[in-house]
Structure formats: structure tokens, C-alpha cells
Design a protein around this motif. Structure first.
Motif, PDB file in Angstrom:
ATOM      1  N   THR A   1       0.847  -1.190   0.000  1.00  0.00           N
ATOM      2  CA  THR A   1       0.000   0.000   0.000  1.00  0.00           C
ATOM      3  C   THR A   1       0.882   1.240   0.000  1.00  0.00           C
ATOM      4  O   THR A   1       1.747   1.387   0.872  1.00  0.00           O
ATOM      5  CB  THR A   1      -0.930   0.022   1.233  1.00  0.00           C
ATOM      6  OG1 THR A   1      -1.754  -1.150   1.221  1.00  0.00           O
ATOM      7  CG2 THR A   1      -1.818   1.254   1.210  1.00  0.00           C
ATOM      8  N   LEU A   2       0.696   2.087  -0.974  1.00  0.00           N
ATOM      9  CA  LEU A   2       1.437   3.346  -1.039  1.00  0.00           C
ATOM     10  C   LEU A   2       0.692   4.424  -0.262  1.00  0.00           C
ATOM     11  O   LEU A   2      -0.538   4.469  -0.307  1.00  0.00           O
ATOM     12  CB  LEU A   2       1.614   3.778  -2.497  1.00  0.00           C
ATOM     13  CG  LEU A   2       2.401   2.813  -3.388  1.00  0.00           C
ATOM     14  CD1 LEU A   2       2.365   3.273  -4.828  1.00  0.00           C
ATOM     15  CD2 LEU A   2       3.842   2.673  -2.901  1.00  0.00           C
ATOM     16  N   PRO A   3       1.402   5.307   0.454  1.00  0.00           N
ATOM     17  CA  PRO A   3       2.849   5.361   0.596  1.00  0.00           C
ATOM     18  C   PRO A   3       3.386   4.182   1.415  1.00  0.00           C
ATOM     19  O   PRO A   3       2.728   3.707   2.337  1.00  0.00           O
ATOM     20  CB  PRO A   3       3.107   6.684   1.324  1.00  0.00           C
ATOM     21  CG  PRO A   3       1.793   7.345   1.501  1.00  0.00           C
ATOM     22  CD  PRO A   3       0.724   6.395   1.203  1.00  0.00           C
TER      23      PRO A   3
ATOM     24  N   GLY B   1      -1.943   2.235  -7.699  1.00  0.00           N
ATOM     25  CA  GLY B   1      -1.691   3.663  -7.580  1.00  0.00           C
ATOM     26  C   GLY B   1      -2.042   4.381  -8.867  1.00  0.00           C
ATOM     27  O   GLY B   1      -2.609   3.795  -9.793  1.00  0.00           O
TER      28      GLY B   1
ATOM     29  N   ASP C   1       0.563   7.088  -4.596  1.00  0.00           N
ATOM     30  CA  ASP C   1      -0.760   7.074  -3.974  1.00  0.00           C
ATOM     31  C   ASP C   1      -1.689   8.089  -4.628  1.00  0.00           C
ATOM     32  O   ASP C   1      -2.915   7.955  -4.568  1.00  0.00           O
ATOM     33  CB  ASP C   1      -0.641   7.347  -2.473  1.00  0.00           C
ATOM     34  CG  ASP C   1       0.054   8.667  -2.194  1.00  0.00           C
ATOM     35  OD1 ASP C   1       1.196   8.842  -2.646  1.00  0.00           O
ATOM     36  OD2 ASP C   1      -0.539   9.522  -1.516  1.00  0.00           O
ATOM     37  N   ASP C   2      -1.116   9.116  -5.256  1.00  0.00           N
ATOM     38  CA  ASP C   2      -1.864  10.092  -6.033  1.00  0.00           C
ATOM     39  C   ASP C   2      -0.889  10.748  -6.994  1.00  0.00           C
ATOM     40  O   ASP C   2       0.336  10.616  -6.853  1.00  0.00           O
ATOM     41  CB  ASP C   2      -2.516  11.140  -5.121  1.00  0.00           C
ATOM     42  CG  ASP C   2      -3.704  11.834  -5.768  1.00  0.00           C
ATOM     43  OD1 ASP C   2      -3.938  11.597  -6.972  1.00  0.00           O
ATOM     44  OD2 ASP C   2      -4.394  12.608  -5.078  1.00  0.00           O
TER      45      ASP C   2
ATOM     46  N   ARG D   1       6.269   7.641  -1.494  1.00  0.00           N
ATOM     47  CA  ARG D   1       4.957   7.662  -2.134  1.00  0.00           C
ATOM     48  C   ARG D   1       4.908   6.885  -3.449  1.00  0.00           C
ATOM     49  O   ARG D   1       3.826   6.449  -3.861  1.00  0.00           O
ATOM     50  CB  ARG D   1       4.523   9.105  -2.391  1.00  0.00           C
ATOM     51  CG  ARG D   1       4.327   9.943  -1.138  1.00  0.00           C
ATOM     52  CD  ARG D   1       3.831  11.345  -1.470  1.00  0.00           C
ATOM     53  NE  ARG D   1       2.517  11.297  -2.126  1.00  0.00           N
ATOM     54  CZ  ARG D   1       1.889  12.379  -2.576  1.00  0.00           C
ATOM     55  NH1 ARG D   1       2.457  13.578  -2.461  1.00  0.00           N
ATOM     56  NH2 ARG D   1       0.705  12.270  -3.152  1.00  0.00           N
ATOM     57  N   TYR D   2       6.048   6.706  -4.121  1.00  0.00           N
ATOM     58  CA  TYR D   2       6.000   6.126  -5.458  1.00  0.00           C
ATOM     59  C   TYR D   2       6.749   4.797  -5.527  1.00  0.00           C
ATOM     60  O   TYR D   2       7.568   4.457  -4.669  1.00  0.00           O
ATOM     61  CB  TYR D   2       6.595   7.101  -6.483  1.00  0.00           C
ATOM     62  CG  TYR D   2       8.090   6.974  -6.675  1.00  0.00           C
ATOM     63  CD1 TYR D   2       8.600   6.200  -7.726  1.00  0.00           C
ATOM     64  CD2 TYR D   2       8.991   7.602  -5.821  1.00  0.00           C
ATOM     65  CE1 TYR D   2       9.968   6.078  -7.919  1.00  0.00           C
ATOM     66  CE2 TYR D   2      10.355   7.483  -6.001  1.00  0.00           C
ATOM     67  CZ  TYR D   2      10.846   6.714  -7.046  1.00  0.00           C
ATOM     68  OH  TYR D   2      12.186   6.574  -7.226  1.00  0.00           O
TER      69      TYR D   2
ATOM     70  N   THR E   1      -5.203   4.999 -13.366  1.00  0.00           N
ATOM     71  CA  THR E   1      -5.108   4.098 -12.226  1.00  0.00           C
ATOM     72  C   THR E   1      -4.497   2.771 -12.669  1.00  0.00           C
ATOM     73  O   THR E   1      -4.882   2.218 -13.701  1.00  0.00           O
ATOM     74  CB  THR E   1      -6.496   3.852 -11.613  1.00  0.00           C
ATOM     75  OG1 THR E   1      -7.050   5.104 -11.208  1.00  0.00           O
ATOM     76  CG2 THR E   1      -6.398   2.943 -10.393  1.00  0.00           C
TER      77      THR E   1
END
Length: 373
Positions: free
Chosen positions: A215-217, A235, A253-254, A280-281, A316
Motif C-alpha cells: 500500500t502506497l505510501p 496507484g 498514492d496520487d 509515495r511512489y 489508475t
């Protein structure tokens, strides 16, 4: 689930049951084939088993055994199974084999990046092939099957096997293999160096271990413990700059903007922003290692990239593959190539959903420059 020595209560204390069937370890069971009903599979064959006595034709024997299911936490919860099945394989006097668990090769990494504790040592490991890159990476990834996983969250159950320039062309995904080679670190990633002659295929069509969900982050210090393992992550596309040249792109995550797109220039704040971005990535990579691949396999609908079928920022993505640490091609750290954690995946293992369609007309931005309000 783990098999173990049977115990009983004697004199108010729990003791090993001397009348139970003896539990033996180090059994050469890798080549055994187990047939299961349609829709069912087994999480590997244990190298432990209970040793019964000799059986005359037409006779039977009672085996007394024990097995345990460790709790997922300190208390029983919905994450723990309330029912399970045991599948037994019977072998006539299997031989012995000395194996090193992949988790022992990788070593414990509570945080950060730890080198293998077995550097320079020769080991023999066994597991299922989860990804094969004989041309590009000249090797394959191997992972312990579920029943042999050590259950320690700080150790990885997967590892890369490097076969040299000749590769291991006879190895395919889903093979259960036994490998003898030398443990080392290559660009901080643990690997076992071997040759095709030291890789034995024991069985084919073996179910792959379940992918570990990410799961990100996800803090970069918590990623090395999954190095070499099957993972699944979702993501939004936040960087497709290296896609055309290296066949890779980043999800987060975004969708992440440059710092100065949303903030005034600030050296310290930008440094903190970049540090947070690393958590995050994650990069999605085809594992090809070639520059300017043609076709480029990552785009919408599981189809090749084209002018009519793009991979747009904000789309996505869900990807399943093997987690590793490397760059995109050769020794390059330019043109979008960088050393980072990445998921090596095939076209069918990357699902892209169009979540950021291109507008048919520009958005209104206010009055033209220089005109009166």
C-alpha cells in the motif's frame, strides 16, 4: 501452517509425546507430485514428515502427528483461519537433502537495507520460479513456497538467481527448482550466482506463492524485506517520462506535482518534499533492460502503447510482479533511469484504467492577459 513434534500433558507440564510418530526433517520431497481436486492447490510440500514403520502388503498403520497455525497477531482475529485442510503425500523412503531457506540467505532487515549474512558462501535452495528473465537479466527469481516460508516479516522469502551470460533457458515460471550457488550482493540486491548445470527442475506447473499486497505510501526503509518476492500494488501514474525509452513508469498514492508547482521556492521545504516523495511512489518495469523497446507493452486495456492507446498521467494502475532494486538499463542513471525499488511485471500483470481522460477543450482560465476585468 507448520508441522511439529506431537506433545501431550504429563504431570501438569507439556512435553513431547514419546509415543507419537517421529518427525523427520531434511527430507528430499521436492520432486513429489500431489494431485488435488479441481480448483484447489497446495502451498508446497514440506521437507519434514512423519516416519512410519515398514508396511507389509495389505496392511495399514496409524500416524500420530501435530500441526499448528500461528496467529496473525497476539490475539485470534478475523485474519486467522477458522478452517483448513491438510493434504498428505506418502513417499517410500525419501532421501535426505541439506537446504538453506531463502530467508536465511536474505537475512533479517527490520529497517533499511541490510546485506546478506551469507555473503560468499555456497548454498543450496529450493523454491518456485516466480519470474524468468533469461535474456535481459540472465537469470530468474525464486521464492519459497508457502509451507516453507519462515513467517518472519523482516525477512524476504524470494531471491534473484543469476545464471551468467548463458542464462538458464530451461527454467520457466511455475517450475519448482533446486539451485546450488554462491551468495553475493549486486548493487545492494542479494543474489545467488550459479550456472544452468547447477539448477535442477523438480516439478512444473507449481502454483505461485500469493502476492504480498503493498500500500502506497510505503516507507523505503520497509521495502528491502520484500526484495525478490511477488507483490501487488495499486496507484496512479505520476511519471511516464521513462516509458518510451526504458519501458518503465512510476505510480504513487496520487498524482504528484513538482514542489514549486504548488509552493513558493524553499530549499529546506523542497528537500523534505523530495524525501516524502520517495515513500509515495514505486516504479513499474517490464524487465526488458533494452533502450527504446518496440513494442512498448504498458498502456490501457492490456494492449501495446500507441498514439491511440496511451498511458496518461493520473491513470489508475494495479501491478503484480517481483519487487527488486535496480536501475532501468546498463549503468545508466540519466534519461529517466535511476536506481530505485521497482516491480518487474509482464503486460498481462499490469491493469491500467483510464482515470484522467483528456478534455475535449481547454478549461476556462479567466480573462485573457492584458484585457480589462
Amino acid at each position: 501452517m507448520q508441522v511439529e513434534v506431537a506433545h501431550h500433558v504429563s504431570g501438569g507440564t507439556i512435553q513431547a509425546d514419546p509415543s507419537a510418530t517421529p518427525l523427520r526433517s531434511g527430507l528430499d520431497t521436492g520432486g513429489l507430485q500431489v494431485t488435488t481436486p479441481a480448483g484447489q492447490s497446495v502451498a508446497g510440500l514440506s521437507h519434514q514428515g512423519w516416519e512410519g514403520g515398514a508396511l507389509a502388503p495389505g496392511t495399514s498403520q496409524t500416524i500420530t502427528f501435530a500441526a499448528r497455525v500461528p496467529l496473525q497477531g497476539t490475539q485470534i482475529s478475523d485474519a486467522d483461519p477458522f478452517a483448513f485442510k491438510l493434504v498428505f503425500a506418502v513417499a517410500d523412503a525419501p532421501g535426505q537433502v541439506a537446504l538453506t531457506n531463502v530467508a536465511s540467505v536474505q537475512g533479517s532487515t527490520p529497517s533499511g537495507d541490510a546485506a546478506t549474512p551469507l555473503n560468499g558462501q555456497s548454498v543450496t535452495v529450493e523454491g518456485v520460479v516466480t519470474a524468468a528473465f533469461n535474456t535481459s537479466l540472465q537469470g530468474f527469481f525464486l521464492q519459497e513456497e508457502g509451507i516453507d516460508a519462515d513467517g518472519d516479516a523482516t525477512t524476504s522469502d524470494g531471491v534473484f538467481v543469476y545464471c551468467g551470460t548463458a542464462g538458464c533457458p530451461g527454467v520457466n515460471v511455475g517450475d519448482r527448482v533446486r539451485v546450488t550457488g554462491t551468495v553475493s550482493e549486486f548493487n545492494t540486491a542479494t543474489q545467488i550466482t550459479t550456472t544452468a548445470a547447477s539448477v535442477t527442475t523438480l516439478a512444473s506447473g507449481v502454483p505461485l506463492p500469493a502476492a504480498q499486497p503493498l500500500t502506497l505510501p510505503l516507507n523505503v526503509t520497509a521495502r528491502e524485506r520484500l526484495e525478490g518476492m511477488r507483490v501487488s500494488v495499486s496507484g496512479k501514474v505520476t511519471n511516464n517520462f521513462p516509458l518510451g525509452r526504458f519501458g518503465s513508469f512510476d505510480i504513487a498514492d496520487d498524482r504528484v506535482s513538482n514542489f514549486t508547482q504548488l509552493n513558493a521556492p524553499d530549499v529546506a521545504a523542497n528537500a523534505a518534499y523530495q524525501t516524502a516523495f520517495k515513500n509515495r511512489y514505486i516504479r513499474i518495469d517490464d524487465g526488458n533492460r533494452q533502450q527504446n523497446p518496440d513494442p512498448e507493452i504498458f498502456a490501457r486495456g492490456g494492449q501495446n502503447l500507441s498514439a491511440a492507446n496511451t498511458l496518461r498521467g493520473g491513470d489508475t494502475v494495479t501491478a503484480t510482479g517481483v519487487l527488486t532494486w535496480s536501475n532501468d538499463s546498463g549503468t545508466l542513471t540519466s534519461g529517466g533511469s535511476l536506481y530505485t525499488y521497482r516491480v518487474l511485471a509482464g503486460q498481462s500483470d499490469v491493469q491500467v484504467t483510464a482515470s484522467n481522460p483528456r478534455l475535449s477543450a481547454p478549461e476556462a482560465v479567466g480573462a485573457p492577459c492584458g484585457s480589462a476585468p
